[in-house]
Design an enzyme around this catalytic site. Structure first.
Site, PDB file in Angstrom:
ATOM      1  N   TYR A   1      34.239  17.585  20.197  1.00  0.00           N
ATOM      2  CA  TYR A   1      33.729  17.650  18.816  1.00  0.00           C
ATOM      3  C   TYR A   1      32.371  16.990  18.640  1.00  0.00           C
ATOM      4  O   TYR A   1      31.946  16.796  17.505  1.00  0.00           O
ATOM      5  CB  TYR A   1      34.684  16.940  17.840  1.00  0.00           C
ATOM      6  CG  TYR A   1      36.144  17.268  17.985  1.00  0.00           C
ATOM      7  CD1 TYR A   1      36.605  18.564  17.800  1.00  0.00           C
ATOM      8  CD2 TYR A   1      37.060  16.262  18.270  1.00  0.00           C
ATOM      9  CE1 TYR A   1      37.966  18.841  17.916  1.00  0.00           C
ATOM     10  CE2 TYR A   1      38.416  16.531  18.379  1.00  0.00           C
ATOM     11  CZ  TYR A   1      38.854  17.833  18.203  1.00  0.00           C
ATOM     12  OH  TYR A   1      40.189  18.098  18.313  1.00  0.00           O
ATOM     13  N   ARG A   7      44.807   9.973  11.178  1.00  0.00           N
ATOM     14  CA  ARG A   7      43.679   9.193  11.670  1.00  0.00           C
ATOM     15  C   ARG A   7      43.452   7.920  10.861  1.00  0.00           C
ATOM     16  O   ARG A   7      43.193   6.852  11.417  1.00  0.00           O
ATOM     17  CB  ARG A   7      42.433  10.073  11.599  1.00  0.00           C
ATOM     18  CG  ARG A   7      41.165   9.450  12.138  1.00  0.00           C
ATOM     19  CD  ARG A   7      39.942  10.304  11.799  1.00  0.00           C
ATOM     20  NE  ARG A   7      40.238  11.714  11.794  1.00  0.00           N
ATOM     21  CZ  ARG A   7      39.983  12.544  12.809  1.00  0.00           C
ATOM     22  NH1 ARG A   7      39.401  12.105  13.886  1.00  0.00           N
ATOM     23  NH2 ARG A   7      40.301  13.824  12.729  1.00  0.00           N
ATOM     24  N   CYS A  22      34.953  15.095  37.213  1.00  0.00           N
ATOM     25  CA  CYS A  22      33.969  15.974  37.830  1.00  0.00           C
ATOM     26  C   CYS A  22      33.437  16.957  36.810  1.00  0.00           C
ATOM     27  O   CYS A  22      33.750  18.154  36.854  1.00  0.00           O
ATOM     28  CB  CYS A  22      34.599  16.696  39.001  1.00  0.00           C
ATOM     29  SG  CYS A  22      34.838  15.560  40.334  1.00  0.00           S
ATOM     30  N   ARG A  31      37.450  13.640  22.660  1.00  0.00           N
ATOM     31  CA  ARG A  31      36.849  13.935  21.355  1.00  0.00           C
ATOM     32  C   ARG A  31      35.325  14.035  21.415  1.00  0.00           C
ATOM     33  O   ARG A  31      34.725  14.822  20.693  1.00  0.00           O
ATOM     34  CB  ARG A  31      37.288  12.900  20.313  1.00  0.00           C
ATOM     35  CG  ARG A  31      38.801  12.896  20.086  1.00  0.00           C
ATOM     36  CD  ARG A  31      39.202  12.126  18.851  1.00  0.00           C
ATOM     37  NE  ARG A  31      38.750  12.796  17.649  1.00  0.00           N
ATOM     38  CZ  ARG A  31      37.697  12.485  16.965  1.00  0.00           C
ATOM     39  NH1 ARG A  31      36.951  11.453  17.338  1.00  0.00           N
ATOM     40  NH2 ARG A  31      37.353  13.165  15.909  1.00  0.00           N
TER      41      ARG A  31
HETATM   42  N1  LLP Z   1      48.248  17.364   7.841  1.00  0.00           N
HETATM   43  C1  LLP Z   1      48.004  18.522   8.474  1.00  0.00           C
HETATM   44  C2  LLP Z   1      48.655  19.746   8.004  1.00  0.00           C
HETATM   45  C3  LLP Z   1      47.131  18.554   9.563  1.00  0.00           C
HETATM   46  O1  LLP Z   1      46.890  19.702  10.165  1.00  0.00           O
HETATM   47  C4  LLP Z   1      46.519  17.366   9.994  1.00  0.00           C
HETATM   48  C5  LLP Z   1      45.606  17.371  11.118  1.00  0.00           C
HETATM   49  C6  LLP Z   1      46.826  16.181   9.330  1.00  0.00           C
HETATM   50  C7  LLP Z   1      47.686  16.217   8.249  1.00  0.00           C
HETATM   51  C8  LLP Z   1      46.257  14.855   9.722  1.00  0.00           C
HETATM   52  O2  LLP Z   1      44.875  14.801   9.657  1.00  0.00           O
HETATM   53  P1  LLP Z   1      44.120  13.379   9.824  1.00  0.00           P
HETATM   54  O3  LLP Z   1      44.433  12.554   8.600  1.00  0.00           O
HETATM   55  O4  LLP Z   1      44.658  12.738  11.063  1.00  0.00           O
HETATM   56  O5  LLP Z   1      42.698  13.750   9.963  1.00  0.00           O
HETATM   57  N2  LLP Z   1      42.123  16.584  17.066  1.00  0.00           N
HETATM   58  C9  LLP Z   1      41.227  16.478  15.945  1.00  0.00           C
HETATM   59  C10 LLP Z   1      41.953  16.440  14.645  1.00  0.00           C
HETATM   60  C11 LLP Z   1      42.857  17.635  14.420  1.00  0.00           C
HETATM   61  C12 LLP Z   1      43.659  17.448  13.184  1.00  0.00           C
HETATM   62  C13 LLP Z   1      44.628  18.532  13.014  1.00  0.00           C
HETATM   63  N3  LLP Z   1      45.411  18.397  11.844  1.00  0.00           N
HETATM   64  C14 LLP Z   1      40.373  15.230  16.120  1.00  0.00           C
HETATM   65  O6  LLP Z   1      40.501  14.562  17.131  1.00  0.00           O
HETATM   66  O7  LLP Z   1      39.530  14.932  15.272  1.00  0.00           O
END
Ligand code: LLP
Length: 463
Positions: A364, A323, A391, A360
């Protein structure tokens, strides 16, 4: 297209909604640079431009809804992360946030590594030429076929997520005559301050092996006992959209404790520790993310201090931001359709996308901001809820925001900070066509993921 004032009903400039807004930003035409990618600005006519191209031109050429990704911002963020962590650490971009072949090429050019968590992500990475040794393979339920492909390709590390997987990977590596580099993912028992579905280090969830009760120590014992595995370190990921470094502090301390136990029991100092991703970004003006160099310093200080006190050599650190790299680099452009003022409540502004391109908010309770971008306006602010065309009443893109009261059908509005987990979690709900991702850089725009077509839908539906 009418530019006349819409009969917007009550103006809610001073209404408090869910405690979030007591008043709109002083001037809705001003773009808060915290939430927009770096080359976004307004041109002399007030229209938003990105990479030097006006949104009206982009909308005309590529249609709406569409994601516009600021390539130079993406590359700058990759460089900022790798420079911040320096040559003694490794930055793995988490592909789940958004992955495409162009992204893989940019990562490769900018010297980043890549974390993949499925066969599909692995294929994309390899197809676009990411060297296998720069790939980490994650997942709580990798199939045997996925593990075989990863081992055959020669991925740099497989992150083991369960006792069964230790055996499975060892077996597959042995049958290929390979000594596979692996890490063990542990759950450190930290409750990261984030939404329940995106917190991952408390014990009651599906990822990793608990440090508690000696489970992780037992996993290390088993992995060290298998010749076809080379255990290079311990992995921990505590959650997502985290601003407070305290969770990482506890996590690093507990992982280092495990390293010390491993040294005491086996006489082995594991050389690496991976602290995962999860660093927060600004979705609205209320969010204050840290810069990569502050994060790098904080993490390396914590690990160094903990290792010193445990009498361990400081291991090589890796991190996995997804992210924080791609999130701020893109916005979603929508065309305004139906506008429905609800007396005494708020005005519902419908756009030509919705939960199919950004789940999202519904999933969330995520907060986003929004701006009128095809023009500026001096009209009063009106409290809006930006909703999609699906819908479902939960089909909300931006829950509470202000837009000018003269907003009209045909106006273009944009939601910033949609680079992460929007296209990658997009769906075909209601047979929506998933929007394209268009990369914009130095006055040029090109599609890197094309818009889905109705033929695409029908091709999968074999009748
Ligand atoms: N490393 C691992 C082992 C992870 O499981 C994740 C995210 C990341 C790195 C990266 O995390 P980031 O830096 O992107 O936050 N769909 C959710 C987020 C799920 C993240 C799952 N794992 C959302 O839209 O907020």
């Amino acid at each position: 297209m009418s530019r006349s004032a819409h009969p917007a009903g009550p103006r809610h400039a001073d209404v408090l909604t869910d405690g979030h807004y007591s008043a709109p930003a002083a001037d809705l035409n001003v773009l808060d640079e915290k939430v927009w990618s770096r080359t976004v600005t307004r041109d002399a006519d007030g229209a938003l431009t990105v990479g030097g191209i006006a949104v009206a031109r982009l909308a005309e050429e590529f249609g709406t809804p569409a994601y516009f990704l600021d390539e130079s911002d993406f590359r700058a963020r990759c460089r900022a992360w790798s420079e911040a962590f320096g040559p003694d650490a490794d930055v793995f971009y988490a592909g789940k946030a958004f992955l495409s072949r162009a992204i893989v090429r940019w990562l490769k050019e900018e010297g980043l590594n890549l974390d993949v968590c499925s066969g599909g992500e692995l294929t994309t990475a390899l197809d676009a030429g990411m060297p296998a040794e720069r790939i980490a393979f994650h997942g709580n339920n990798k199939t045997a076929a996925e593990i075989e492909r990863a081992v055959e390709a020669g991925v740099g590390r497989i992150v083991l997520d369960s006792f069964q997987e230790i055996v499975r990977v060892a077996h597959i590596a042995r049958s290929h005559g390979v000594r596979q580099r692996v890490q063990i993912r542990v759950t450190v028992g930290v409750e990261a301050h984030t939404h329940e579905f995106i917190a991952t280090a408390h014990e009651d969830q599906k990822f990793g092996i608990a440090l508690a009760d000696g489970q992780a120590a037992e996993a290390v014992r088993r992995a060290l006992g298998l010749d076809s595995l080379e255990l290079i370190g311990i992995h921990s990921h505590i959650g997502s959209q985290i601003f407070d470094m305290a969770g990482f502090e506890v996590s690093a301390r507990r992982v280092v404790q495990l390293l010390a136990e491993v040294r005491d029991e086996h006489g082995v100092e594991l050389p690496e520790i991976d602290l995962g991703g999860g660093l927060g970004i600004a979705y609205t003006s209320d969010d204050d993310p840290r810069e990569p160099h502050e994060i790098a310093k904080a993490l390396s200080d914590i690990v160094t201090r903990e290792c010193e006190s445990a009498g361990l050599r400081t291991p090589r650190i890796s991190v996995e931001p997804g992210r924080a790299i791609v999130g701020p680099t893109a916005f979603t452009l929508y065309e305004v359709g139906t506008i429905k003022p609800l007396e005494g409540l708020r005005t519902y502004v419908s756009v030509d996308g919705g939960m199919s391109d950004n789940i999202r908010t519904a999933l969330y309770d995520a907060e986003y901001s929004v701006a009128l971008v095809s023009r500026t306006s001096d009209a009063e602010p009106m409290l809006v809820r930006v909703v999609g065309k699906h819908c479902e009443s939960g089909d909300i893109v931006v829950k509470d925001a202000f837009l000018p009261a003269d907003l009209a059908p045909g106006d273009l509005i944009a939601v910033p900070a949609t680079g992460a987990y929007c296209r990658s979690m997009a769906s075909n709900y209601n047979h929506a066509l998933r929007p394209p991702v268009v990369a914009v850089r130095d006055g040029e725009a090109r599609v890197i993921v094309r818009r889905e077509t109705e033929e695409d839908l029908l091709r999968l539906d074999v009748g």
